[in-house]
Design a protein around this motif. Structure first.
Motif, PDB file in Angstrom:
ATOM      1  N   LYS A 208      -3.306  -7.020  -1.559  1.00 15.28           N
ATOM      2  CA  LYS A 208      -1.882  -7.004  -1.856  1.00 15.28           C
ATOM      3  C   LYS A 208      -1.658  -6.125  -3.081  1.00 15.28           C
ATOM      4  CE  LYS A 208       1.700 -10.254  -3.335  1.00 15.28           C
ATOM      5  NZ  LYS A 208       1.980 -11.659  -3.637  1.00 15.28           N
ATOM      6  N   ALA A 209      -0.621  -5.322  -3.045  1.00 16.84           N
ATOM      7  CA  ALA A 209      -0.273  -4.531  -4.226  1.00 16.84           C
ATOM      8  C   ALA A 209       0.287  -5.484  -5.274  1.00 16.84           C
ATOM      9  CB  ALA A 209       0.745  -3.457  -3.874  1.00 16.84           C
TER      10      ALA A 209
ATOM     11  N   LEU B 260      -3.975  -2.142  -5.526  1.00 20.20           N
ATOM     12  CA  LEU B 260      -4.234  -2.873  -4.292  1.00 20.20           C
ATOM     13  C   LEU B 260      -5.346  -3.872  -4.611  1.00 20.20           C
ATOM     14  CD1 LEU B 260      -3.209  -2.866  -1.411  1.00 20.20           C
ATOM     15  CD2 LEU B 260      -5.035  -1.283  -0.831  1.00 20.20           C
TER      16      LEU B 260
ATOM     17  N   HIS C  83      -2.399   2.499  -8.167  1.00 19.84           N
ATOM     18  CA  HIS C  83      -1.241   3.343  -7.865  1.00 19.84           C
ATOM     19  C   HIS C  83      -0.694   4.024  -9.115  1.00 19.84           C
ATOM     20  CE1 HIS C  83      -1.126   1.858  -3.791  1.00 19.84           C
ATOM     21  NE2 HIS C  83      -1.139   0.627  -4.236  1.00 19.84           N
TER      22      HIS C  83
ATOM     23  N   LEU D   8      -0.549  -1.079 -11.412  1.00 22.87           N
ATOM     24  CA  LEU D   8      -0.221  -1.545 -10.070  1.00 22.87           C
ATOM     25  C   LEU D   8      -1.383  -1.127  -9.181  1.00 22.87           C
ATOM     26  CD1 LEU D   8       1.852  -2.906  -8.243  1.00 22.87           C
ATOM     27  CD2 LEU D   8       2.807  -0.635  -7.796  1.00 22.87           C
TER      28      LEU D   8
ATOM     29  N   GLU E 287      -7.642   3.055  -5.830  1.00 25.22           N
ATOM     30  CA  GLU E 287      -6.792   1.944  -5.392  1.00 25.22           C
ATOM     31  C   GLU E 287      -5.673   1.661  -6.395  1.00 25.22           C
ATOM     32  OE1 GLU E 287      -7.041   0.802  -2.390  1.00 25.22           O
ATOM     33  OE2 GLU E 287      -8.848   1.995  -2.074  1.00 25.22           O
TER      34      GLU E 287
END
Length: 119
Positions: free
Chosen positions: A26-27, A16, A97, A14, A95
């Protein structure tokens, strides 16, 4: 030298993900396509976008992943998705996650070869 990334080729992460305008992001889930031992000294990874827009499926540069298939379960994607090897970016590792799942790279490699014009 940058620390060794904790992500491997084939990891679904996940992240960005930047839009093509490079001003917004957008994630979204993405696939790590960079070689594990690239060793550039940079704290970044090359990733391919994953979208749930199934209208994007059917192109040789893209791989469809059905959520209820063994591959979809391994990737831990909640919805049917398309890996778009024609939409790759380099992102700073900060970036990212988290790791979501993994994908086998056989079909992805075929799509990447098409995208990059490799035989």
């Amino acid at each position: 030298m940058a620390p060794k990334p904790m992500y491997s080729r084939g990891d679904v992460v996940l992240v960005l993900f930047p839009d093509s305008n490079l001003k917004t992001s957008k994630a979204r889930p993405s696939l790590v396509v960079q070689a594990n031992d690239l060793n550039t000294g940079l704290n970044q990874l090359i990733i391919a976008m994953i979208t749930t827009n199934m209208q994007r499926a059917g192109h040789p540069s893209r791989v469809t992943i059905l959520a209820d298939s063994p591959m979809g379960e391994q990737a831990r994607l909640k919805l049917d998705s398309v890996v778009m090897t024609d939409n790759v970016v380099t992102v700073h590792i900060e970036e990212i996650h988290r790791k979501i799942g993994t994908l086998p790279m056989t079909d992805i490699d075929r799509a990447l070869k098409h995208t990059l014009g490799l035989t």
